[in-house]
Design a protein around this motif. Sequence first.
Motif, mmCIF file in Angstrom:
data_model
loop_
_atom_site.group_PDB
_atom_site.id
_atom_site.type_symbol
_atom_site.label_atom_id
_atom_site.label_comp_id
_atom_site.label_asym_id
_atom_site.label_seq_id
_atom_site.Cartn_x
_atom_site.Cartn_y
_atom_site.Cartn_z
ATOM 1 N N ASP A 1 28.016 15.092 96.603
ATOM 2 C CA ASP A 1 26.847 14.914 97.466
ATOM 3 C C ASP A 1 25.696 14.270 96.693
ATOM 4 O OD1 ASP A 1 28.204 16.177 99.568
ATOM 5 O OD2 ASP A 1 27.545 18.167 98.887
ATOM 6 N N ASN A 2 24.877 13.496 97.399
ATOM 7 C CA ASN A 2 23.693 12.840 96.824
ATOM 8 C C ASN A 2 24.053 11.950 95.629
ATOM 9 O OD1 ASN A 2 22.240 14.464 98.622
ATOM 10 N ND2 ASN A 2 21.875 16.041 97.068
ATOM 11 N N LEU A 3 25.260 11.433 95.617
ATOM 12 C CA LEU A 3 25.746 10.706 94.446
ATOM 13 C C LEU A 3 25.870 9.219 94.737
ATOM 14 C CD1 LEU A 3 26.676 11.135 91.533
ATOM 15 C CD2 LEU A 3 28.996 11.469 92.388
ATOM 16 N N ASN A 4 25.191 8.418 93.923
ATOM 17 C CA ASN A 4 25.256 6.967 94.028
ATOM 18 C C ASN A 4 26.337 6.461 93.076
ATOM 19 O OD1 ASN A 4 24.805 4.171 93.901
ATOM 20 N ND2 ASN A 4 22.607 4.416 94.252
ATOM 21 N N HIS A 5 27.267 5.654 93.569
ATOM 22 C CA HIS A 5 28.357 5.169 92.734
ATOM 23 C C HIS A 5 28.149 3.733 92.240
ATOM 24 C CE1 HIS A 5 30.557 8.732 94.124
ATOM 25 N NE2 HIS A 5 31.333 8.524 93.086
ATOM 26 N N VAL A 6 26.902 3.268 92.237
ATOM 27 C CA VAL A 6 26.632 1.933 91.712
ATOM 28 C C VAL A 6 26.916 1.909 90.220
ATOM 29 C CG1 VAL A 6 24.860 0.207 91.284
ATOM 30 C CG2 VAL A 6 24.934 1.391 93.481
ATOM 31 N N MET A 7 27.752 0.993 89.794
ATOM 32 C CA MET A 7 28.129 0.831 88.389
ATOM 33 C C MET A 7 28.505 2.178 87.765
ATOM 34 S SD MET A 7 28.538 -2.216 87.463
ATOM 35 C CE MET A 7 28.561 -2.062 85.687
ATOM 36 N N ASP A 8 27.861 2.520 86.653
ATOM 37 C CA ASP A 8 28.288 3.702 85.892
ATOM 38 C C ASP A 8 27.350 4.889 86.077
ATOM 39 O OD1 ASP A 8 26.172 2.566 84.596
ATOM 40 O OD2 ASP A 8 27.128 2.413 82.643
ATOM 41 N N SER A 9 26.671 4.987 87.216
ATOM 42 C CA SER A 9 25.690 6.061 87.414
ATOM 43 C C SER A 9 26.351 7.437 87.352
ATOM 44 C CB SER A 9 24.939 5.882 88.736
ATOM 45 O OG SER A 9 25.844 5.878 89.831
ATOM 46 N N ALA A 10 27.498 7.608 88.008
ATOM 47 C CA ALA A 10 28.178 8.912 87.979
ATOM 48 C C ALA A 10 28.601 9.252 86.555
ATOM 49 C CB ALA A 10 29.387 8.897 88.904
ATOM 50 N N TYR A 11 29.092 8.265 85.850
ATOM 51 C CA TYR A 11 29.472 8.458 84.441
ATOM 52 C C TYR A 11 28.267 8.919 83.623
ATOM 53 C CZ TYR A 11 30.796 7.071 79.665
ATOM 54 O OH TYR A 11 31.041 7.049 78.303
ATOM 55 N N VAL B 1 32.770 14.355 73.145
ATOM 56 C CA VAL B 1 32.377 12.942 73.121
ATOM 57 C C VAL B 1 31.543 12.633 74.355
ATOM 58 C CG1 VAL B 1 33.179 10.559 73.080
ATOM 59 C CG2 VAL B 1 34.442 12.321 71.803
ATOM 60 N N SER B 2 30.273 12.337 74.140
ATOM 61 C CA SER B 2 29.357 11.995 75.222
ATOM 62 C C SER B 2 29.057 10.498 75.129
ATOM 63 C CB SER B 2 28.080 12.836 75.116
ATOM 64 O OG SER B 2 27.174 12.515 76.153
ATOM 65 N N SER B 3 27.826 10.111 75.362
ATOM 66 C CA SER B 3 27.441 8.702 75.323
ATOM 67 C C SER B 3 25.922 8.604 75.291
ATOM 68 C CB SER B 3 27.980 7.973 76.551
ATOM 69 O OG SER B 3 27.408 6.687 76.672
ATOM 70 N N MET B 4 25.430 7.493 74.734
ATOM 71 C CA MET B 4 23.987 7.254 74.786
ATOM 72 C C MET B 4 23.541 7.060 76.238
ATOM 73 S SD MET B 4 23.577 3.317 73.483
ATOM 74 C CE MET B 4 24.361 1.939 74.323
ATOM 75 N N ASN B 5 24.504 6.766 77.123
ATOM 76 C CA ASN B 5 24.182 6.618 78.541
ATOM 77 C C ASN B 5 23.692 7.914 79.171
ATOM 78 O OD1 ASN B 5 25.110 4.026 78.243
ATOM 79 N ND2 ASN B 5 26.343 4.043 80.098
ATOM 80 N N HIS B 6 23.817 9.020 78.439
ATOM 81 C CA HIS B 6 23.320 10.279 79.005
ATOM 82 C C HIS B 6 21.812 10.216 79.213
ATOM 83 C CE1 HIS B 6 21.913 11.500 74.928
ATOM 84 N NE2 HIS B 6 21.166 12.364 75.570
ATOM 85 N N TRP B 7 21.131 9.315 78.498
ATOM 86 C CA TRP B 7 19.690 9.134 78.694
ATOM 87 C C TRP B 7 19.386 8.635 80.109
ATOM 88 C CZ3 TRP B 7 15.282 9.947 75.708
ATOM 89 C CH2 TRP B 7 15.504 10.433 74.410
ATOM 90 N N LYS B 8 20.348 7.965 80.726
ATOM 91 C CA LYS B 8 20.152 7.441 82.082
ATOM 92 C C LYS B 8 20.665 8.409 83.144
ATOM 93 C CE LYS B 8 22.373 3.554 81.144
ATOM 94 N NZ LYS B 8 22.944 2.200 81.358
ATOM 95 N N GLY B 9 21.189 9.549 82.711
ATOM 96 C CA GLY B 9 21.748 10.510 83.646
ATOM 97 C C GLY B 9 20.691 11.368 84.317
ATOM 98 N N GLU B 10 21.073 11.969 85.424
ATOM 99 C CA GLU B 10 20.211 12.882 86.172
ATOM 100 C C GLU B 10 20.966 14.183 86.422
ATOM 101 O OE1 GLU B 10 19.287 10.821 89.738
ATOM 102 O OE2 GLU B 10 18.138 9.230 88.743
#
Length: 321
Positions: A196-206, A178-187
């Motif tokens: 490291d180099n990880l921004n925790h604003v809202m759901d960015s890590a997710y 189970v993934s998410s359409m949010n994977h389009w916003k992933g890096e």
Amino acid sequence: MNWEWSYIYSHPLWMFSTAILAIIVRAQRKAQWNPRACPVELKGKTAIITGANTGIGKFIALDFAHRGARVILACRSEARGTAALQEIRDSSGNQNVHLRLLDTSSLESVRKFAARILDEEKELHILVNNAGASGLPSKITADGLEITFATNHIGPFLLTSLLLDLLKKSAPARIVNVSSMNHWKGEVDFAHFRGDNLNHVMDSAYNHTKLHNVIWTNELARRLQGTGVTANSLHPGVVMTDVMRNYNFIIRFLFNLIGLFFFKTAEEGAFGPIYCAVSEETDGVSGKYFNSDCSLVLPAPLARDPALGVKEYEFCERLTA
């Protein structure tokens, strides 16, 4: 969350935009596959569902139980897992439903769970990696992993790897991630796995972990060619679950208010994973990504990069060695 982000997510323009998106999502609900019309039975089959004590996972487990499967609920909380276990047994009439404790954020827990499964189960036909979390605060686990990456990706990767031989032995078998359409916003930055180099604003890590889910699934499917085991990933839709429990009150309130009218229920969110796990239409289909209406769609470009898939898989293997 700082005040700037609280302001943005409570701003009327954001609320209006979210409502419009929700209306579109609501319209899509009518076109999706419905498991009630699927006659496939699972008698003699064994299925594992992670995160099965609530939300999407519980409805997946309930559907499998109705189909006669031996169902293993892989849950972090013994209390909530026990409550779900009794509810599923009572509702389905299937007593062959069992609880096993699993915390995907802990590699030790994953290994203990897998060892027990390999000791107790002779076959495994369906593995649904559903457990996941969003909005977790920044934290490094005992394994040296960033907690969102450990929970959503490395834990499921290790679990699947440890159970692969049993799945192959039981073929035909299916793996559903189970993934998410949010994977389009992933890096993709492999330093993220260690925080490291990880921004925790809202759901960015997710979002990043959901992209890694799809990349891994596609490479896994390539490696499983000819084994009789398939692997697919999917976006279940925008679903009313407790996925927002780690966000502040304002975000939870807005999500629940809008979702009450427009988002999918947890039961509807389970339709996609069930479709990938049992439908005759997905028999033999592997390395694909499905949308919330159970249709085949292309994932983000990064998820379609074969070289990145190999790098992803090998990197995760080293992390879990």
